[in-house]
Each structure stands twice: as C-alpha cells, then as structure tokens.
Design a protein around this motif. Structure first.
Motif, mmCIF file in Angstrom:
data_model
loop_
_atom_site.group_PDB
_atom_site.id
_atom_site.type_symbol
_atom_site.label_atom_id
_atom_site.label_comp_id
_atom_site.label_asym_id
_atom_site.label_seq_id
_atom_site.Cartn_x
_atom_site.Cartn_y
_atom_site.Cartn_z
ATOM 1 N N GLN A 152 21.784 -44.709 -15.851
ATOM 2 C CA GLN A 152 21.717 -44.054 -17.214
ATOM 3 C C GLN A 152 20.557 -43.476 -17.398
ATOM 4 O O GLN A 152 19.324 -44.028 -17.093
ATOM 5 N N VAL A 153 20.274 -42.280 -17.757
ATOM 6 C CA VAL A 153 19.250 -41.592 -17.895
ATOM 7 C C VAL A 153 19.039 -40.959 -19.104
ATOM 8 O O VAL A 153 19.862 -40.552 -19.876
ATOM 9 N N THR A 154 17.516 -40.512 -19.614
ATOM 10 C CA THR A 154 17.303 -39.816 -20.601
ATOM 11 C C THR A 154 16.795 -38.162 -20.247
ATOM 12 O O THR A 154 15.945 -38.689 -19.199
ATOM 13 N N ILE A 155 17.375 -37.395 -20.192
ATOM 14 C CA ILE A 155 16.980 -36.107 -19.757
ATOM 15 C C ILE A 155 15.409 -35.624 -20.490
ATOM 16 O O ILE A 155 15.602 -36.139 -21.569
ATOM 17 N N ARG A 156 14.648 -35.473 -19.477
ATOM 18 C CA ARG A 156 13.320 -35.332 -20.047
ATOM 19 C C ARG A 156 12.810 -33.924 -20.199
ATOM 20 O O ARG A 156 11.769 -33.254 -20.659
ATOM 21 N N ARG A 157 13.371 -33.165 -18.809
ATOM 22 C CA ARG A 157 12.272 -32.020 -18.373
ATOM 23 C C ARG A 157 13.315 -30.897 -17.561
ATOM 24 O O ARG A 157 14.044 -31.604 -16.811
ATOM 25 N N ILE A 181 18.378 -35.784 -24.374
ATOM 26 C CA ILE A 181 19.823 -36.439 -24.348
ATOM 27 C C ILE A 181 20.060 -37.307 -23.299
ATOM 28 O O ILE A 181 19.405 -37.514 -22.385
ATOM 29 N N GLN A 182 21.039 -38.352 -23.782
ATOM 30 C CA GLN A 182 21.348 -39.323 -22.863
ATOM 31 C C GLN A 182 22.380 -38.954 -22.038
ATOM 32 O O GLN A 182 23.367 -38.224 -22.324
ATOM 33 N N ALA A 183 22.646 -39.596 -20.615
ATOM 34 C CA ALA A 183 23.412 -39.031 -19.881
ATOM 35 C C ALA A 183 23.502 -40.144 -18.645
ATOM 36 O O ALA A 183 22.650 -41.090 -18.510
ATOM 37 N N ARG A 184 24.793 -40.331 -18.101
ATOM 38 C CA ARG A 184 24.943 -41.096 -16.755
ATOM 39 C C ARG A 184 25.224 -40.296 -15.544
ATOM 40 O O ARG A 184 26.002 -39.431 -15.561
ATOM 41 N N LEU A 185 24.388 -40.673 -14.535
ATOM 42 C CA LEU A 185 24.795 -39.905 -13.267
ATOM 43 C C LEU A 185 26.024 -40.583 -12.752
ATOM 44 O O LEU A 185 26.180 -41.717 -11.993
ATOM 45 N N VAL A 186 27.223 -39.836 -12.398
ATOM 46 C CA VAL A 186 28.470 -40.085 -11.908
ATOM 47 C C VAL A 186 28.375 -40.315 -10.557
ATOM 48 O O VAL A 186 28.988 -41.165 -9.682
ATOM 49 N N ASP A 187 28.124 -39.071 -9.786
ATOM 50 C CA ASP A 187 28.269 -38.759 -8.617
ATOM 51 C C ASP A 187 26.904 -37.968 -8.023
ATOM 52 O O ASP A 187 26.540 -37.201 -8.671
ATOM 53 N N ASN A 188 26.338 -38.184 -6.715
ATOM 54 C CA ASN A 188 25.443 -37.309 -5.922
ATOM 55 C C ASN A 188 26.256 -37.184 -4.613
ATOM 56 O O ASN A 188 26.682 -38.043 -3.729
ATOM 57 N N LEU A 189 26.668 -35.992 -4.354
ATOM 58 C CA LEU A 189 27.401 -35.836 -3.354
ATOM 59 C C LEU A 189 26.529 -34.676 -2.224
ATOM 60 O O LEU A 189 26.719 -33.352 -2.242
ATOM 61 N N ARG A 212 17.689 -30.199 -8.915
ATOM 62 C CA ARG A 212 16.261 -30.603 -8.561
ATOM 63 C C ARG A 212 15.099 -30.354 -9.525
ATOM 64 O O ARG A 212 14.025 -31.034 -9.199
ATOM 65 N N TYR A 213 15.733 -29.390 -10.472
ATOM 66 C CA TYR A 213 14.509 -28.976 -11.573
ATOM 67 C C TYR A 213 14.895 -29.561 -12.887
ATOM 68 O O TYR A 213 14.303 -29.051 -14.002
ATOM 69 N N VAL A 214 15.960 -30.369 -13.087
ATOM 70 C CA VAL A 214 16.228 -31.172 -14.295
ATOM 71 C C VAL A 214 15.805 -32.671 -13.707
ATOM 72 O O VAL A 214 16.304 -33.300 -13.031
ATOM 73 N N TYR A 215 14.859 -33.105 -14.834
ATOM 74 C CA TYR A 215 14.170 -34.442 -14.432
ATOM 75 C C TYR A 215 14.752 -35.347 -15.589
ATOM 76 O O TYR A 215 14.923 -35.035 -16.857
ATOM 77 N N GLY A 216 14.764 -36.686 -15.303
ATOM 78 C CA GLY A 216 15.229 -37.524 -16.239
ATOM 79 C C GLY A 216 14.404 -38.787 -16.083
ATOM 80 O O GLY A 216 13.679 -39.027 -15.209
ATOM 81 N N GLU A 217 14.438 -39.955 -17.245
ATOM 82 C CA GLU A 217 13.715 -40.967 -17.220
ATOM 83 C C GLU A 217 15.015 -42.168 -17.154
ATOM 84 O O GLU A 217 15.803 -42.133 -18.023
#
Length: 220
Positions: A152-157, A181-189, A212-217
C-alpha cells in the motif's frame, strides 16, 4: 552573473539542473530530446552558455553548471515551482506545469520572496518535486517500479521529466494518480514492462517508462 538571461537559456538551465541533480549524464542528444530542438541548436546554445560563464565543458567532467550557472538554475526552478503553487487553484493539476513555464521567466526577486512567504515556504511543488535546497524531503520516496507487489503506498511525486508530457499528466490526473493519493501495487510485470495499481477500486496500468517517474511512500 548579474545580467538578465533569456528565457531560452533559463529553459536549458532548468533541464541541466534536473539532470545534474539526479546524477544523469548531460549529453547533447538528451538535451535535444528534452527541449524539443535539434542537436546542432543545443551545441550552439551550450557554447554560448560556456562563453557566458554558466557552464563548463571538458572531456573529463563533461557538461556541468558553474557556481554562477547553478545559482541561476536554482532560481529558475524555484520560480517555476512557486508559479505552479500560485496557479494551483486556477488551473487543473495536469496543466500547472505548462502555465507556470510561461510565468516563471517574469517573476522578480520581490515577487519570489513574497510568494515564498505567502505560501509558507513550500518544500515541494504540486507534483511533489523538491524546491532547490529541499532535496532531502524526497530521498526516501520510491519509484513505482521498485515497490513490492501488494504494498500500500501514498503517491508522493511525479518527476519533472514526466511533467514535460502534457498527455502524461492528463492521463495521471484522469486516473486519480497525484501526490497524496492512496494506492496498492497489484502487479509488476517485467516481461511486458508494466505495473498495475489499484486506485480507489480502479485498476490502472502504467508502463515502466512512466512508472519509474512516479514515486510513492510505502504505508507501514
């Protein structure tokens, strides 16, 4: 350097500052791509900047900002980000970068100082990028390509280089991906170079080129 420099040179300073800050090699071809000009145009402009004491170029260290160039570049970036905050309530999030780019060149020292005060000294821009001198604020944020599946991440940048694509920002805004914004990473393919997020119950897929240009915490 005390004389007012052109908006074109300020554009170069801003891009070179970002690349240098991120420790990315500064090459003519890369600058041409980011600035939307030809490689010969970049070469001529860089030579002018060397002449004016803004850049150094040599085979050992490559292209780098001089102290005077760094000072000017930091001013350009700071004014751009302050302009984004000033416009934040007037235009859409995805259009802030474009509108601020027009205004940044006209901001005076007095207006800059007043904006910093009235905005309570922001450390990042509305896209989450650090104002010059506040780089430590973003150092622990992780690119979506590096976040574990299920986290679970908070989008930061959204990195400055992604901001250059107006359609990119519109896509992110339309899909609810913005700082806070809150989000959950479902897949990394890796085989098809995509990551998929769950954003408020909606599945959103990003290619690695953007992710790769969108960062989360990561939320513990």
């Amino acid at each position: 350097m005390k004389n007012k420099i052109s908006s074109t040179i300020e554009d170069y300073l801003g891009v070179i500052y970002i690349l240098e800050r991120d420790k990315e090699a500064i090459r003519g071809v890369r600058l041409a791509e980011l600035l939307g000009v030809s490689t010969p145009t970049v070469t001529n402009t860089l030579q002018r900047m060397v002449r004016d004491g803004l850049l150094e170029m040599n085979p050992q260290t490559g292209i780098c900002l001089t102290p005077a160039g760094l000072e000017q570049a930091m001013t350009v970036m700071r004014r751009h980000m302050l302009a984004e905050w000033m416009l934040n309530r007037m235009v859409s999030w995805s259009n802030l970068h474009k509108e601020a780019h027009t205004m940044e060149h006209a901001i005076s020292n007095e207006v800059e100082a007043n904006l910093i005060q009235s905005l309570n000294g922001p450390e990042t821009c509305p896209h989450g990028n650090p104002l010059p001198g506040h780089e430590s604020v973003v150092k622990d944020w992780v690119a979506l390509t590096e976040i574990p599946v299920g986290a679970q991440v908070t989008i930061r940048r959204v990195h400055e280089l992604a901001e250059e694509g107006r359609d990119v920002l519109s896509f992110l805004e339309a899909n609810g991906i913005a700082p806070g914004i809150q989000a959950r990473l479902v897949d990394n393919l890796p085989f098809n170079q995509t990551v998929t997020l769950d954003v408020a119950g909606k599945s959103v897929t990003l290619g690695f080129a953007l992710a790769r240009y969108v960062y989360g915490e990561i939320v513990l």
